[in-house]
Design an enzyme around this catalytic site. Sequence first.
Site, PDB file in Angstrom:
ATOM      1  N   LYS A 198      -9.356   8.446  -5.132  1.00 48.65           N
ATOM      2  CA  LYS A 198      -8.241   8.418  -5.711  1.00 48.65           C
ATOM      3  C   LYS A 198      -7.357   9.674  -5.931  1.00 48.65           C
ATOM      4  O   LYS A 198      -6.340   9.819  -5.681  1.00 48.65           O
ATOM      5  CB  LYS A 198      -8.260   7.413  -7.045  1.00 48.65           C
ATOM      6  CG  LYS A 198      -8.558   5.837  -6.556  1.00 48.65           C
ATOM      7  CD  LYS A 198      -8.354   5.209  -7.748  1.00 48.65           C
ATOM      8  CE  LYS A 198      -8.360   3.493  -7.406  1.00 48.65           C
ATOM      9  NZ  LYS A 198      -9.492   2.878  -6.886  1.00 48.65           N
ATOM     10  N   GLU A 212      -3.132   7.397 -15.454  1.00 48.30           N
ATOM     11  CA  GLU A 212      -1.614   7.173 -15.187  1.00 48.30           C
ATOM     12  C   GLU A 212      -0.983   6.340 -15.942  1.00 48.30           C
ATOM     13  O   GLU A 212      -1.602   5.786 -16.810  1.00 48.30           O
ATOM     14  CB  GLU A 212      -1.705   6.804 -13.639  1.00 48.30           C
ATOM     15  CG  GLU A 212      -2.285   5.563 -13.101  1.00 48.30           C
ATOM     16  CD  GLU A 212      -2.254   5.259 -11.832  1.00 48.30           C
ATOM     17  OE1 GLU A 212      -2.360   6.276 -10.931  1.00 48.30           O
ATOM     18  OE2 GLU A 212      -2.564   4.131 -11.544  1.00 48.30           O
ATOM     19  N   GLU A 260      -1.824   0.667  -0.460  1.00 46.47           N
ATOM     20  CA  GLU A 260      -1.486  -0.309  -1.300  1.00 46.47           C
ATOM     21  C   GLU A 260      -0.277   0.276  -2.480  1.00 46.47           C
ATOM     22  O   GLU A 260      -0.476   1.472  -2.753  1.00 46.47           O
ATOM     23  CB  GLU A 260      -2.654  -0.642  -2.241  1.00 46.47           C
ATOM     24  CG  GLU A 260      -3.672  -1.228  -1.595  1.00 46.47           C
ATOM     25  CD  GLU A 260      -4.857  -1.884  -2.320  1.00 46.47           C
ATOM     26  OE1 GLU A 260      -5.561  -2.782  -2.039  1.00 46.47           O
ATOM     27  OE2 GLU A 260      -5.064  -1.041  -3.562  1.00 46.47           O
ATOM     28  N   GLU A 298      -3.286   3.365  -3.645  1.00 43.31           N
ATOM     29  CA  GLU A 298      -4.568   3.604  -2.935  1.00 43.31           C
ATOM     30  C   GLU A 298      -4.176   3.242  -1.305  1.00 43.31           C
ATOM     31  O   GLU A 298      -3.590   2.529  -1.063  1.00 43.31           O
ATOM     32  CB  GLU A 298      -5.837   3.428  -3.288  1.00 43.31           C
ATOM     33  CG  GLU A 298      -6.147   1.837  -3.323  1.00 43.31           C
ATOM     34  CD  GLU A 298      -7.537   1.587  -3.731  1.00 43.31           C
ATOM     35  OE1 GLU A 298      -8.344   2.651  -3.885  1.00 43.31           O
ATOM     36  OE2 GLU A 298      -7.625   0.398  -3.838  1.00 43.31           O
ATOM     37  N   ASN A 312      -6.508   1.832   1.731  1.00 41.80           N
ATOM     38  CA  ASN A 312      -7.886   1.180   2.000  1.00 41.80           C
ATOM     39  C   ASN A 312      -8.125   1.518   3.547  1.00 41.80           C
ATOM     40  O   ASN A 312      -7.406   0.702   4.241  1.00 41.80           O
ATOM     41  CB  ASN A 312      -8.251  -0.229   1.516  1.00 41.80           C
ATOM     42  CG  ASN A 312      -8.217  -0.420   0.243  1.00 41.80           C
ATOM     43  OD1 ASN A 312      -8.702   0.500  -0.421  1.00 41.80           O
ATOM     44  ND2 ASN A 312      -7.690  -1.196  -0.188  1.00 41.80           N
ATOM     45  N   PHE A 316     -15.343 -17.728 -15.893  1.00 45.47           N
ATOM     46  CA  PHE A 316     -15.581 -17.193 -14.557  1.00 45.47           C
ATOM     47  C   PHE A 316     -17.119 -16.477 -14.139  1.00 45.47           C
ATOM     48  O   PHE A 316     -16.987 -15.770 -13.472  1.00 45.47           O
ATOM     49  CB  PHE A 316     -14.351 -16.400 -13.962  1.00 45.47           C
ATOM     50  CG  PHE A 316     -13.220 -17.100 -13.957  1.00 45.47           C
ATOM     51  CD1 PHE A 316     -12.793 -17.654 -12.967  1.00 45.47           C
ATOM     52  CD2 PHE A 316     -12.451 -16.856 -15.156  1.00 45.47           C
ATOM     53  CE1 PHE A 316     -11.448 -18.170 -13.053  1.00 45.47           C
ATOM     54  CE2 PHE A 316     -11.120 -17.561 -15.177  1.00 45.47           C
ATOM     55  CZ  PHE A 316     -10.438 -18.146 -14.021  1.00 45.47           C
TER      56      PHE A 316
HETATM   57  P1  ADP Z   1      -9.262  -0.621  -7.006  1.00 47.36           P
HETATM   58  O1  ADP Z   1      -9.550   0.451  -6.029  1.00 47.36           O
HETATM   59  O2  ADP Z   1     -10.614  -0.729  -8.248  1.00 47.36           O
HETATM   60  O3  ADP Z   1      -9.147  -1.739  -6.336  1.00 47.36           O
HETATM   61  P2  ADP Z   1      -6.595  -0.009  -7.532  1.00 47.36           P
HETATM   62  O4  ADP Z   1      -5.967   1.323  -8.027  1.00 47.36           O
HETATM   63  O5  ADP Z   1      -6.285  -0.591  -6.253  1.00 47.36           O
HETATM   64  O6  ADP Z   1      -8.101   0.054  -7.818  1.00 47.36           O
HETATM   65  O7  ADP Z   1      -5.937  -1.135  -8.366  1.00 47.36           O
HETATM   66  C1  ADP Z   1      -6.312  -2.412  -8.585  1.00 47.36           C
HETATM   67  C2  ADP Z   1      -5.289  -3.393  -9.512  1.00 47.36           C
HETATM   68  O8  ADP Z   1      -5.225  -2.863 -10.829  1.00 47.36           O
HETATM   69  C3  ADP Z   1      -3.936  -3.173  -8.899  1.00 47.36           C
HETATM   70  O9  ADP Z   1      -3.722  -4.200  -7.980  1.00 47.36           O
HETATM   71  C4  ADP Z   1      -3.030  -3.461 -10.233  1.00 47.36           C
HETATM   72  O10 ADP Z   1      -2.980  -4.874 -10.465  1.00 47.36           O
HETATM   73  C5  ADP Z   1      -3.953  -2.832 -11.266  1.00 47.36           C
HETATM   74  N1  ADP Z   1      -3.379  -1.222 -11.304  1.00 47.36           N
HETATM   75  C6  ADP Z   1      -3.940  -0.349 -10.707  1.00 47.36           C
HETATM   76  N2  ADP Z   1      -3.073   0.800 -11.081  1.00 47.36           N
HETATM   77  C7  ADP Z   1      -2.139   0.138 -12.249  1.00 47.36           C
HETATM   78  C8  ADP Z   1      -1.266   0.917 -12.835  1.00 47.36           C
HETATM   79  N3  ADP Z   1      -1.028   2.241 -12.900  1.00 47.36           N
HETATM   80  N4  ADP Z   1      -0.657  -0.068 -13.797  1.00 47.36           N
HETATM   81  C9  ADP Z   1      -0.562  -1.373 -13.611  1.00 47.36           C
HETATM   82  N5  ADP Z   1      -1.486  -1.952 -13.165  1.00 47.36           N
HETATM   83  C10 ADP Z   1      -2.350  -1.185 -12.257  1.00 47.36           C
END
Ligand code: ADP
Length: 658
Positions: A116, A200, A275, A288, A290, A348
């Site tokens: 990341k 962040e 994403e 990120e 994928n 869950f």
């Molecule tokens: P992973 O790789 O574990 O899936 P992500 O970075 O894609 O992690 O984030 C997964 C989810 O977490 C996002 O879809 C969102 O719902 C939440 N999220 C991630 N970063 C943030 C952020 N800075 N603020 C609010 N929600 C976040």
Amino acid sequence: MFKKILIANRGEIACRVMRTARRMGIATVAVYSDADAEALHVREADKAVRIGPPPSAQSYLNIERIVAACRETGVEAVHPGYGFLSENHLFAEALAKAGIVFIGPPAAAIAAMGDKIASKKLAQVAGVASVPGNLEVIPDAETAARIARGIGYPVMIKASAGGGGKGMRTAYNDAEAREGFGSATHEAKSSFGDDRVFIEKYIEEPRHIEIQVLGDSFGKVIYLGERECSIQRRHQKVIEEAPSPFLDAKTRAAMGAQAVALAKAVNYRSAGTVEFIVDRQRNFYFLEMNTRLQVEHPVTEMATGLDLVEWMIRIAAGEPLPFAQTDIKFAGSAIEARVYAEDPRRNFLPSIGRLVRYRPPEGDGIRVDAGVDEGAEIGVNYDPMIAKLVAHAATRAEAIRRLRGALDAFYIRGPRHNIDFLAALIAKKRFAEGRLSTDFIADEFPRGFAAEVGPDEVERFVLAAGAAQFIAAERDARIEGQVSADASIERDWVVCLGHARHPLAIARDGARLAVERDGKRHEIATDWRPGEPLLRATIDGTAAIFQIDRAGIGFTLTHGGGALDLKVLTPRAAELLARMPEKQAPDLSRFLLSPMPGLLVSLAVAEGQEVRTGDTLAVIEAMKMENVLRAERHGTIKTLRAKAGDSLGVDQVILEFA
Ligand code: ADP
């Protein structure tokens, strides 16, 4: 084109890739662990190779073994699906060394996007907007609090190696930042063997919207619109749809352009997903990328009419993309619901067991991607997803309607599953209005999920139960050889629902049933026969599907995300029932019970200690996630009944309050 490919995966995605390969005239090779010897993906492949024992590390993650299987079977290419080795650049490199094509992006693009922190730095260079924050690795809890303060609360602490929502914590103050640093680091270490975390800004009430990209080996990259995946639980997607009900054409084009720019910056090839998190003002920030096929790719396929797996295969075989951005057309709306083996009524917690009954729905615009059939075993070794259910229609409202019908008709017995929860979720007014955010589930189900039936719906359940009992009585009368059956059938019935009594008078009227309730007449048409799991009925002109299960002397009816236990008795039997004493449920509020099977990582309290609401009591690790159990009220700890390191069963007592 390839003649034979191997699918380095299992479950629904292995079956899905094989479906396209077969259509393209490509032979398929499956791999399997001992747990999957009889799995659907093994039976559907032209050939299958055993790769090891059940734990993924010794089978589906075993690069050497899978490359050997490729050699043994003489395949030309490998599709990795999602999860497992799909984003492992070492796997792509090992295949390249063996002269086998990886149906995915170049190893360098996987490596660049696999971290990341590194990918966000790359995104900055490519001119892609990232979430404001600090891309330094956080060394300790104090620094975490200091940097979080600098960014401004709330913040998100994230594992750089993270995925699947693991190693992620939100913090609203210094104390939470310190605690979040500790638990995110710990979870990251145990899940990814890499404990680097960064911080962040936490975007409030965000939407998760992602762009599907497709690139060929000749530098052409296009985007296939977006998917909105804001309906999440613990940062894991539950419902996904295309298009997003939130995006306007301008934002969509801007996001698409940034996604393409990022893909080009890493010489991307194949299908990939960029994403973004989107705030209320439609500002969007890169999360990120994928570098693989996503679980939710079917909604894009249904909205664009393109088969993403086919294009991944064609691109890997060296074909150029024959279409331009302007050729991509979108039709209608597609919504996917993930059906999991889990118990939504008990927070869950994952469920396992044999699919004693498994009947997926069918219908116009309905697609079910599954890797199981009746009799399959949902085990502890792999992801608990049973199937993906997708509905497509001309409008979003119609897609929701189709999805609701399909969820009502999706009949699974054996392990617990989340179908009623999904039905309740998409039945929410706010869902219909498209007012989504990642807080949706927490907002709409503040006290968890209880499979409740709305007051206006209860009458339909009562009528359906009455009809079922009447039809069962008709059949019994026929079996008993009474020729003129209907003459002898009881007309008066009482539907008992808890303490409530609903008297009905039921009579057959040709193909229909005429039911009187509270002086009102209702008409029910159904071709249900006793023993069938689905009762399809038209009640007063409105069609509905109820799942019907015998439960003692009554029925359990499930429909629209709600379930009711109803007994339909003769008036005399109902009176007898009313006089029976009721069982008292034991009082468990003095105990802290383990909500899931797992490992007790730590206990935060000692005997005799006083705790306040919200205090941490214990940490349990289950399915590689750490779950903090907190005090739900003030109290004093009387006895500890478990210790750190214990494996806990569901509902096992951890401690007792005074
Ligand atoms: P992973 O790789 O574990 O899936 P992500 O970075 O894609 O992690 O984030 C997964 C989810 O977490 C996002 O879809 C969102 O719902 C939440 N999220 C991630 N970063 C943030 C952020 N800075 N603020 C609010 N929600 C976040």
